[in-house]
Design a protein around this motif. Structure first.
Motif: not given
Length: 418
Positions: A292-303, A260-271
């Motif tokens: 927007r250009a930064s590396a994301p910090k992953f965090n779930v919405h529910n542990n 894939g590519n980073t654009v696809t990943l960013a879209h899936y992360l938004e979903l």
């Protein structure tokens, strides 16, 4: 669970239903957080009809009259436009039969499963308003993309949303007697609360009844996803190995099985974020482009989404200080994501080697939060550097010698802004 527990949204819904119909009411929020239960609680004792799109009735009404026809709809069949008109027409008849000053309420669950639902609802609602019919409409749905698409394209100006979030520590404590450690590990899904004494069963429930339907039913079936394996792997990685970490999307791609590519990943992360599963927090910066250009910090919405995929049991997690520290920081993140006021935005900050776990913005005000789960507390340098770099900053430490984790999770976020 206590025999009757009402979330804060119940008072809001009842208040709107006590008014004459001005707008449709849309109940929005992640799957399995009690949207249907909330509506049923509000409808108790009121003239109302609650229907789900997978439970069609056995008769239809001519939409242009109140005469019942004998055409049968097979129970469990795919919902159709005709089914929706049938339900609405029956509720219209009930509303017309009520004495002056009374309203009937029609609540429709999983409305997004009906083809062309928003166009049909628009026509029916506009006709009701022209007649000033005393009929409230409450719409619920588990697919935020189809719901939002229909609301934006056809129903703009005709509805008011009530946004529901995941259950907080305070709610899980009051309703299920959860301890702080239980909330940190098991999270805040009400449907799984009674299963935590059997961790194998609890873990299976979260995977099969929460994670799988969220991804396979809500996202993959309702939204165009060209690489479903990539999206699934992104969630597993983001909610597992990379939960609570800053990771570039290029590095994530290197860990995933599907190309894939980073654009696809960013879209899936938004979903995944819209589904109430996993968010990629952006870096706080003075310029939007840098954020927007930064590396994301992953965090779930529910542990629960982390623990259900982990190899650690509850006791093992508590005994591993490093892993437990990650869960604590994640719990703070879920609290901020789910309960932050509407006029705020959530980020992290990093200017190597200094970083701040969470940055909350409210207008010109900034709230910098550092999470310290360990007892060997040391003053976090990152917060000091951040406060020197930006204006109007309130700093706080959660845990150790700062605000206790329990106090932070039990209090409204607005309290910490000065």
């Amino acid at each position: 669970m206590k025999s009757f527990y009402s979330r804060k949204y119940l008072a809001t819904l009842k208040s709107r239903l006590s008014e004459p119909p001005r707008f449709m009411i849309v109940i929005a929020g992640p799957r399995q957080i009690g949207k249907s239960t909330l509506v049923r609680q509000a409808l108790n004792g009121m003239p109302s009809t609650f229907v789900a799109t997978d439970q069609p009735v056995s008769t239809e009404l001519d939409p242009f009259s109140n005469v019942t026809t004998t055409t049968q709809i097979e129970l469990g069949s795919r919902p159709t436009e005709k089914w929706l008109i049938n339900q609405w027409s029956q509720s219209r008849a009930k509303a017309r039969s009520l004495p002056a000053g009374k309203c009937h309420i029609l609540a429709i669950d999983e409305i997004q499963k009906i083809p062309r639902w928003s166009e049909i609802v628009k026509g029916l609602w506009d006709a009701d308003r022209a007649e000033q019919l005393p009929l409230h409409i409450v719409l619920l749905g588990s697919s935020p993309w189809l719901m939002q698409k229909g609301l934006t394209e056809s129903l703009a100006g005709r509805y008011e949303p009530i946004h529901m979030s995941h259950w907080s520590y305070k709610e899980m404590q009051e309703a299920f007697d959860f301890s702080l450690n239980e909330f940190i590990y098991f999270g805040g899904y009400p449907g799984s609360a009674d299963l935590i004494k059997d961790e194998t069963r609890w873990r299976q429930y979260v995977r099969d009844a929460l994670i799988k339907p969220n991804i396979e039913s809500d996202i993959l079936q309702m939204t165009r996803v060209d690489k479903p394996a990539l999206l699934k792997n992104l969630f597993e990685l983001g909610a597992g190995a990379y939960s609570g970490q800053l990771v570039s999307l290029n590095k994530v791609l290197g860990q995933l099985q599907d190309a894939g590519n980073t654009v696809t990943l960013a879209h899936y992360l938004e979903l995944l974020s819209q589904a109430g599963l996993l968010t990629g927090l952006q870096k706080y910066a003075g310029q939007e482009l840098r954020r927007r250009a930064s590396a994301p910090k992953f965090n779930v919405h529910n542990n629960a989404l982390v623990s259900a995929q982990s190899k650690y049991t509850f006791e093992q997690a508590k005994n591993d200080r490093t892993y437990w520290g990650r869960l604590v920081e994640s719990a703070v993140g879920t609290h901020l994501i789910n309960n932050k006021p509407d006029n705020t935005s959530l980020y992290y900050w990093r200017d190597s080697p200094d970083e701040v776990d969470f940055v909350l913005t409210s207008g010109e005000q900034l709230l910098a939060i550092e999470v310290k789960s360990s007892e060997d507390y040391a003053a976090p340098k990152g917060i000091q550097v951040f406060a020197e770099k930006f204006k109007n900053v309130t700093t706080m430490v959660v845990g150790a010698d700062g605000v206790t984790l329990s106090d932070f999770l039990l209090e409204p976020i607005e309290k910490w802004f000065k």
